[in-house]
Write an enzyme that holds these catalytic residues in place. Structure first.
Site, PDB file in Angstrom:
ATOM      1  N   TYR A  57       0.857  -1.191   0.000  1.00 18.04           N
ATOM      2  CA  TYR A  57       0.000   0.000   0.000  1.00 18.04           C
ATOM      3  C   TYR A  57       0.896   1.246   0.000  1.00 18.04           C
ATOM      4  O   TYR A  57       1.749   1.419   0.856  1.00 18.04           O
ATOM      5  CB  TYR A  57      -0.880  -0.033   1.246  1.00 18.04           C
ATOM      6  CG  TYR A  57      -2.020   0.969   1.321  1.00 18.04           C
ATOM      7  CD1 TYR A  57      -2.109   2.064   0.466  1.00 18.04           C
ATOM      8  CD2 TYR A  57      -3.022   0.813   2.266  1.00 18.04           C
ATOM      9  CE1 TYR A  57      -3.159   2.966   0.557  1.00 18.04           C
ATOM     10  CE2 TYR A  57      -4.086   1.713   2.374  1.00 18.04           C
ATOM     11  CZ  TYR A  57      -4.142   2.786   1.516  1.00 18.04           C
ATOM     12  OH  TYR A  57      -5.177   3.693   1.612  1.00 18.04           O
ATOM     13  N   CYS A  58       0.694   2.137  -0.981  1.00 21.91           N
ATOM     14  CA  CYS A  58       1.409   3.410  -1.070  1.00 21.91           C
ATOM     15  C   CYS A  58       2.913   3.159  -1.130  1.00 21.91           C
ATOM     16  O   CYS A  58       3.388   2.440  -1.996  1.00 21.91           O
ATOM     17  CB  CYS A  58       0.996   4.315   0.089  1.00 21.91           C
ATOM     18  SG  CYS A  58       1.624   6.009  -0.024  1.00 21.91           S
TER      19      CYS A  58
END
Length: 604
Positions: A338-339
């Site tokens: 994530y990210c």
């Protein structure tokens, strides 16, 4: 008769409250005492050399260059001013008609997502309607003027546009007592108590931030990690200096053979994916039959100042994969990043491929950048001058303070994450509403100096990750083109942090099969979007043409969440069913209950 009078009074609104001079005097005395203490403490903390930085965000040069370019073409400048005066003439005519009892169409209206002018008085009252429209016209003129200056390089143009918008947002009439009808009404009805309470809230936020303003966005006492958020049952089964590895308890009798590892960003805490049971991606993934492991990153202090991006790879996903094999007996795993966790996942995959390591069976990227050429508005904060000042602060402390990172992200959505709370907390004197996502947003994390400096320089500033051999991790040159692992890329259409057209660039880099999916909303809400509510839909397209616009033109829109589409995709790589695995059932014994100890460490 009295009842009728009372009913009429209730219909007109609340009775103005009579001011208690004694209570007001006591309130102001307490406020004055606290204010004096805060100012004294603030001045004592300042060092003379710390007061010499006049332009820490390096805005002056950008606006000077913009002004010089603007003056080169006086004809265009004059035309924009003429257009503004024509708009004002229309507004004066419209307002005059309204004041004389007539009806007139507005010259300009706020956007549908602009909640600053939601109070009915902004439309129903001709004076406040004039204030609102004059502001909107001026704001449009300012932003249009600076956006169409010829000759500016992209970075300067982006900086000028961003900080012009910050100024425009700050000067909105909704942010001031005398030009906000809702605040004026509250002041009359409460006898000024809202302003006294608002000042008290302001002082409390200054005290909480040790002299720096830390705006309270939610009721911080309503949430406790492990009690009413981050409550999915599990155990910490492994720990090192940088992370705790959580294995979640199964909720099905059988599970998919290949376990799932979630690698969240270390810029924030992992429980964005486990806020409440009804919107927890982790709980939902467990319910789909995945054996879910999650990395909970440490909140680093000065002792970890020299930890590098390579350390995050070696001590993060690579050690997690080793631990998961001991816990489950399975060598391979499906991995979500994530990210910045997705950025690390791509770099790790390139590293592993070069080393002949095929333990990652599939890779899922949530709103993750690998090509930073168009990195969105965060790039406004990254130039040589700003990096020099940032690195000086990090070298002094050994880390980037969590509140500084949080302030940067809040500026990307200033109206929602700054000015709305200024009005609610300080002008209306209200307490913020309990909101789990904003509690998580306030629970910031620090960044180790060495890692963060590398990340900002090599990726945001130099865009070296996308260059074959542009960066080296643990003595291995990184080339994303060698990645042949099946990939699922999720982006969000209104993402200010990882713009979707920039994340789409990865579809043209990886050599394995790639599925790209676009969700509605932004960096957080578009990801944390459980199925069944149809709040934010998503787009699917089996093809990956070079152009993101072509991809979207050929995509099919679906009204519900992307979660089931991802689960269908990953089922091809999850293997057959095996008996459910309980944390501690393998060679790794539990260290403590989820959510663990690292997540409890506060940045301030």
């Amino acid at each position: 008769m009295a009842d009728t009078s009372k009913q009429k009074q209730e219909q007109r609104g609340s009775t103005p409250k009579l001011l208690d001079p004694m209570q007001l005097a006591r309130d102001w005395a307490q406020i004055a005492e606290r204010s004096q203490r805060l100012v004294t403490e603030f001045l004592e903390r300042q060092r003379p050399e710390g007061m010499t930085i006049g332009d820490p965000l390096n805005m002056g040069q950008a606006f000077l260059e913009m002004t010089q370019r603007l003056m080169v073409d006086p004809t265009r400048l004059m035309q924009t001013q003429i257009t503004l005066w024509q708009d004002y003439l229309k507004l004066w005519q419209q307002t005059t008609e309204r004041l004389m009892g007539g009806a007139a169409e507005p010259v300009i209206e706020p956007g549908s997502a602009d909640r600053r002018f939601k109070d009915s008085a902004w439309t129903e009252n001709a004076i406040f309607d004039y204030i609102k429209q004059s502001y909107l016209l001026t704001a449009r003129w300012m932003q249009t003027t600076v956006k169409h200056v010829d000759g500016l390089d992209d970075k300067t143009a982006r900086k000028v546009d961003f900080y012009t918008r910050q100024f425009v947002d700050a000067m909105a009439p909704s942010n001031f007592v005398v030009t906000n009808p809702e605040v004026l009404r509250a002041t009359i009805e409460s006898g000024g108590e809202n302003l006294v309470k608002g000042l008290d809230n302001l002082l409390s936020d200054l005290e909480r931030g040790n002299g720096k303003l830390m705006i309270k966005m939610t009721d911080l006492d309503k949430f406790k990690v492990g009690e009413n958020i981050a409550t999915t049952p599990g155990k910490v089964v492994f720990r090192n200096d940088l992370m705790e590895l959580i294995q979640y308890a199964p909720s099905t009798e059988t599970v998919k053979r290949v376990p799932l590892l979630i690698m969240p960003p270390w810029i924030n805490k992992f429980y964005i994916l486990d806020l409440r049971p009804e919107n927890s991606f982790i709980k939902w993934a467990v319910a789909q039959g995945h054996t879910v492991f999650v990395i909970s990153w440490v909140n680093p202090d000065q002792k970890l100042a020299e930890k590098t991006f390579a350390d995050y790879m070696l001590d993060g996903p690579l050690e997690a994969l080793d631990a998961m094999e001991r816990a489950t007996g399975e060598r391979q795993a499906n991995v979500i990043g994530y990210c910045i966790g997705g950025t690390l996942l791509a770099a790790t995959l390139a590293y592993m491929t070069t080393k002949g390591d095929d333990r990652i069976k599939s890779a899922t990227y949530f709103v993750a950048l690998v090509d930073f050429k168009e990195a969105g508005e965060l790039s406004v904060f990254i130039d040589e001058e700003q990096l020099r000042l940032l690195e000086a602060r990090m070298q002094e402390r050994g880390y980037l303070e969590g509140s500084e990172m949080a302030a940067t992200f809040n500026m990307l959505r200033a109206n929602d994450l700054i000015w709305s709370f200024v009005v609610n907390n300080y002008l209306l004197g209200k307490e913020p509403f309990p909101f789990d996502l904003l509690y998580w947003n306030s629970d910031s994390t620090r960044m180790p100096a060495a890692m963060h400096s590398f990340y900002l320089h090599k990726m945001y500033q130099e865009n070296k990750l996308v260059v074959p051999g542009g960066i080296t991790l643990a003595d291995v040159p990184i080339d994303l083109r060698v990645i042949r692992t099946p990939s699922f890329l999720l982006s969000t259409r209104e993402d200010h942090i990882a713009p979707w057209k920039s994340t789409y660039a990865a579809t043209q880099i990886y050599r394995g099969p790639v599925t790209f999916t676009l969700a509605a909303s932004g960096h957080i809400a578009g990801v944390v979007n459980p199925p069944g509510k149809s709040k934010y839909g998503h787009w699917e397209n089996a093809n990956s043409p070079p152009s993101p616009d072509v991809w979207l033109a050929g995509a099919t829109h679906h009204l519900d969440s992307w979660w089931p589409a991802w689960n269908k995709w990953i089922s091809d790589y999850a293997g057959d069913s095996v008996p459910a695995r309980k944390p501690g059932g393998g060679k790794l014994k539990p260290l403590c209950d989820a959510p663990g100890t690292y997540v409890m460490v506060k940045a301030s």
